[in-house]
Design an enzyme around this catalytic site. Structure first.
Site, PDB file in Angstrom:
ATOM      1  N   HIS A   1       9.964  -5.627  -6.621  1.00 55.06           N
ATOM      2  CA  HIS A   1       9.422  -5.507  -5.409  1.00 55.06           C
ATOM      3  C   HIS A   1       9.841  -4.226  -4.776  1.00 55.06           C
ATOM      4  CE1 HIS A   1       9.360  -6.206  -0.969  1.00 55.06           C
ATOM      5  NE2 HIS A   1      10.593  -5.961  -0.999  1.00 55.06           N
TER       6      HIS A   1
ATOM      7  N   SER B   1       3.584  -6.054  -3.712  1.00 54.67           N
ATOM      8  CA  SER B   1       4.349  -6.249  -4.762  1.00 54.67           C
ATOM      9  C   SER B   1       4.513  -7.614  -5.316  1.00 54.67           C
ATOM     10  CB  SER B   1       5.841  -6.102  -4.700  1.00 54.67           C
ATOM     11  OG  SER B   1       6.671  -6.608  -3.682  1.00 54.67           O
TER      12      SER B   1
ATOM     13  N   GLU C   1       7.169  -4.078   5.605  1.00 53.40           N
ATOM     14  CA  GLU C   1       7.300  -5.239   4.502  1.00 53.40           C
ATOM     15  C   GLU C   1       5.844  -5.997   4.458  1.00 53.40           C
ATOM     16  OE1 GLU C   1       9.256  -6.327   2.271  1.00 53.40           O
ATOM     17  OE2 GLU C   1      11.000  -4.784   2.870  1.00 53.40           O
TER      18      GLU C   1
ATOM     19  N   HIS D   1       8.124  -0.411  -2.462  1.00 49.54           N
ATOM     20  CA  HIS D   1       8.653   0.356  -1.856  1.00 49.54           C
ATOM     21  C   HIS D   1       8.739   1.872  -2.075  1.00 49.54           C
ATOM     22  CE1 HIS D   1      10.157  -2.338   1.428  1.00 49.54           C
ATOM     23  NE2 HIS D   1      10.617  -2.934   0.483  1.00 49.54           N
TER      24      HIS D   1
HETATM   25 FE   LIG Z   1      11.524  -5.064   0.799  1.00 45.47          FE
END
Ligand SMILES: [Fe+2]
Length: 294
Positions: free
Chosen positions: A162, A227, A208, A167
């Site tokens: 993730h 993700s 997010e 990110h």
């Molecule tokens: Fe995150």
């Protein structure tokens, strides 16, 4: 990481100074002593980290590198369909390894020449003010552990897949990276916990879990969706609402399930105009007014 922290495994330090990661009874790795030992050792690395030093190397098994290779290959296929052009270009620019889990130092060395961002190791929960505050300086707190190999497409916690695939790829875009920095500046500017929480919720529903219109299709630019092997197939069927600061900053969400309310930007310009401008100028008073308008 902010409210995601609620599903981070708690970490304690034992009497002898050793670190214990307390996995929940239904965690896929809970009955695997070798995995648990590695989780403890990886958490200890972050706890012992001294800012300014190189990020300590996390030990991974061949099986764990295989999990990375499998998930990154499968996500890359899904990204072609569901990720916006800005993210896909950033993926190309960053060039993450496909065959092994990169060390966070390796991620930093790829990212820093592009947008100046570097990674910092996190054992688990990082207090909101720290997590967001350091974004203003171009730092991103990240866990180093990886999900259990028995269920490669599932993790109950934000893991290195993730943090890095979600990110770091986004942080390789100049335009997304600028938004992360603005969120950090906003977090540093506000004084009240309520205002900080509002900022964190806007972050949640954008960087997010944000979705964006691109031509006639809905794409996801949020790291949480990009993700997640399962969630990326579901987001188009969720309750999609217009980008609205007061709504994002006050909507409750359940971190343990797929996000069923999502907010759509009409373009990256639109996201920058609404959310970037908000983070650039908000303060305790403006956030209090937005909160009470709902
Ligand atoms: Fe995150």
């Amino acid at each position: 990481m902010f409210e995601e922290a609620q599903y981070f495994a708690p970490i304690s330090t034992r009497d002898d100074g050793s670190v214990l990661v307390e996995l929940s009874a239904d965690h896929p790795g809970v009955a695997d002593p070798t995995y648990r030992e590695r989780r403890n050792a990886i958490a200890a690395l972050a706890i012992g980290y001294v800012p300014g030093d190189p990020i300590p190397v996390a030990e991974y098994t061949a099986q764990e590198h295989d999990v990375w290779a499998l998930v990154s290959r499968e996500l890359a296929i899904k990204h072609q369909k569901y990720a916006p052009v800005e993210y896909l270009n950033a993926v190309q620019r960053l060039g993450l390894p496909k065959d092994h889990i990169p060390q966070l130092e390796e991620v930093s060395n790829l990212l820093a020449p592009l947008t100046g961002f570097r990674y910092l190791p996190a054992a688990g929960l990082v207090p909101l003010r720290d997590f967001y505050g350091v974004l203003a300086d171009g730092y991103f707190y990240s866990t180093q552990y990886i999900r259990h190999h028995s269920v490669p497409f599932y993790t109950p916690e934000p893991d290195v897949i993730h943090e890095v695939i979600g990110h770091a790829n986004a942080l390789a875009s100049d335009r997304y990276a600028a938004l992360y920095r603005l969120a950090g500046q906003a977090a540093r500017r506000v004084k009240s916990d309520e205002a900080l929480e509002f900022i964190s919720k806007v972050f949640w529903f954008t960087l997010e879990f944000g979705v964006i219109a691109e031509r006639d299709e809905l794409k996801a630019y949020g790291a949480g969706i990009l993700s997640s092997y399962g969630e990326i197939e579901e987001f188009r069927g969720m309750d999609i609402r217009p980008l609205d600061l007061a709504a994002m900053g006050t909507t409750q969400y359940d971190i343990t399930k797929y996000q069923d309310v999502l907010f759509r930007a009409e373009s990256l310009d639109h996201l920058e105009d609404v959310v970037g401008d908000f983070w650039a100028h908000c303060d305790d008073d403006s956030i209090a007014r937005l909160s009470s308008s709902k």
